[in-house]
Motif scaffolding. Structure first.
Motif, PDB file in Angstrom:
ATOM      1  N   TYR A  86      12.696 -40.745  70.000  1.00  0.00           N
ATOM      2  CA  TYR A  86      11.581 -41.675  69.656  1.00  0.00           C
ATOM      3  C   TYR A  86      10.763 -42.124  70.877  1.00  0.00           C
ATOM      4  N   GLY A  88       7.659 -42.292  73.337  1.00  0.00           N
ATOM      5  CA  GLY A  88       6.478 -42.112  73.034  1.00  0.00           C
ATOM      6  C   GLY A  88       6.025 -42.867  71.918  1.00  0.00           C
ATOM      7  N   LYS A  89       6.994 -43.281  71.047  1.00  0.00           N
ATOM      8  CA  LYS A  89       6.555 -44.090  69.920  1.00  0.00           C
ATOM      9  C   LYS A  89       7.374 -45.620  70.026  1.00  0.00           C
ATOM     10  N   GLY A 119       2.603 -43.475  60.046  1.00  0.00           N
ATOM     11  CA  GLY A 119       1.674 -42.194  60.478  1.00  0.00           C
ATOM     12  C   GLY A 119       0.914 -43.028  61.741  1.00  0.00           C
ATOM     13  N   GLN A 120       1.494 -44.180  62.259  1.00  0.00           N
ATOM     14  CA  GLN A 120       0.665 -44.712  63.451  1.00  0.00           C
ATOM     15  C   GLN A 120       1.371 -44.864  64.644  1.00  0.00           C
ATOM     16  N   GLY A 121       2.521 -43.756  64.775  1.00  0.00           N
ATOM     17  CA  GLY A 121       3.195 -43.986  66.062  1.00  0.00           C
ATOM     18  C   GLY A 121       4.358 -44.999  65.907  1.00  0.00           C
ATOM     19  N   VAL A 122       4.703 -45.445  64.828  1.00  0.00           N
ATOM     20  CA  VAL A 122       5.892 -46.650  64.701  1.00  0.00           C
ATOM     21  C   VAL A 122       6.946 -45.963  63.900  1.00  0.00           C
ATOM     22  N   GLU A 123       8.223 -46.043  64.517  1.00  0.00           N
ATOM     23  CA  GLU A 123       9.315 -45.839  63.603  1.00  0.00           C
ATOM     24  C   GLU A 123      10.499 -46.805  63.328  1.00  0.00           C
ATOM     25  N   ASP A 178       9.368 -50.604  73.011  1.00  0.00           N
ATOM     26  CA  ASP A 178       8.047 -49.931  73.398  1.00  0.00           C
ATOM     27  C   ASP A 178       8.246 -48.332  73.472  1.00  0.00           C
ATOM     28  N   LYS A 179       6.850 -47.824  74.009  1.00  0.00           N
ATOM     29  CA  LYS A 179       6.961 -46.431  73.805  1.00  0.00           C
ATOM     30  C   LYS A 179       7.815 -45.799  75.116  1.00  0.00           C
ATOM     31  N   LEU A 205       2.070 -51.761  70.090  1.00  0.00           N
ATOM     32  CA  LEU A 205       1.539 -50.427  69.659  1.00  0.00           C
ATOM     33  C   LEU A 205       0.235 -50.062  70.540  1.00  0.00           C
ATOM     34  N   THR A 206      -0.469 -51.174  70.961  1.00  0.00           N
ATOM     35  CA  THR A 206      -1.824 -51.160  71.640  1.00  0.00           C
ATOM     36  C   THR A 206      -1.752 -51.389  73.233  1.00  0.00           C
TER      37      THR A 206
END
Length: 210
Positions: A86, A88-89, A119-123, A178-179, A205-206
């Protein structure tokens, strides 16, 4: 006289059969509604058979977050999962089990939020703290949950990894990671609303990288 006795016996037999049939209908109705009743108990505030968090929502600023939390686990389908998968997501972790009434109550909101950020980088990843695979899969089918869960009952590896962040008795608990793999937010107890989790995810995310 004999005819009168026979009529009385037949009447008693018929009444007994009717009573038995009514009891069977009531029993079956109770079984069929058992899942919904557990969730309703929580909504009504009865608090039966679980210990829940107090609903506290905590957000941690990037500069105040602890080190990344490494973890490993095994999914319902037997496949392994690790924190490295995970990277980077943004990862949403939900600690739950099938017999937990608030877990049942919040399941639709979690699934709704999962679909919103697809599809927005969230798992999303569930962490089942008590159940075996059949129970976990039955829960997913019943409540329409499509994201995977780790089965953590046998070794508690996920709970151990997040010890100090997730209180042992506070189920459900939802974390936003976080990422970089650091815990950025925590909801201790039932998710109050899908919009609350959405706002937490959007904030993380932002965020800009270092």
């Amino acid at each position: 006289m004999a005819n009168r006795i026979m009529r009385t016996i037949r009447l008693r037999t018929a009444l007994t059969s009717v009573a038995a049939a009514v009891m069977l209908v009531v029993t079956l109705a109770g079984c069929s509604s058992n899942n919904d009743a557990l969730a309703q108990q929580y909504k009504d505030g009865s608090g039966k058979n679980y210990v829940a968090g107090d609903g506290t929502i905590t957000e941690i600023k990037p500069q105040n977050r602890a080190v990344p939390v490494p973890f490993t686990g095994k999914l319902e389908d037997g496949k392994p999962t690790t924190s490295a998968m995970y990277a980077g997501k943004v990862l949403v972790l939900n600690f739950w089990y099938a017999g937990c009434a608030p877990c049942r109550a919040e399941a639709p909101a979690l699934e709704k939020t999962y679909q919103k950020f697809a599809g927005q980088g969230v798992e999303f990843l569930g962490v089942n703290v008590r159940d075996q695979v059949d129970t976990a899969r039955a829960f997913a089918r019943t409540y329409g949950v499509t994201y995977p869960s780790v089965l953590d009952a046998s070794d508690g590896a996920m709970q151990l990894a997040f010890s100090g962040i997730v209180a042992p008795n506070a189920v459900p608990t939802t974390l936003v990671v976080d990422k970089d793999g650091r815990v950025a937010a925590r909801i201790l107890g039932q998710l109050p609303d899908a919009s609350v989790l959405s706002a937490l995810i959007s904030t993380v995310l932002t965020e800009q990288g270092p």
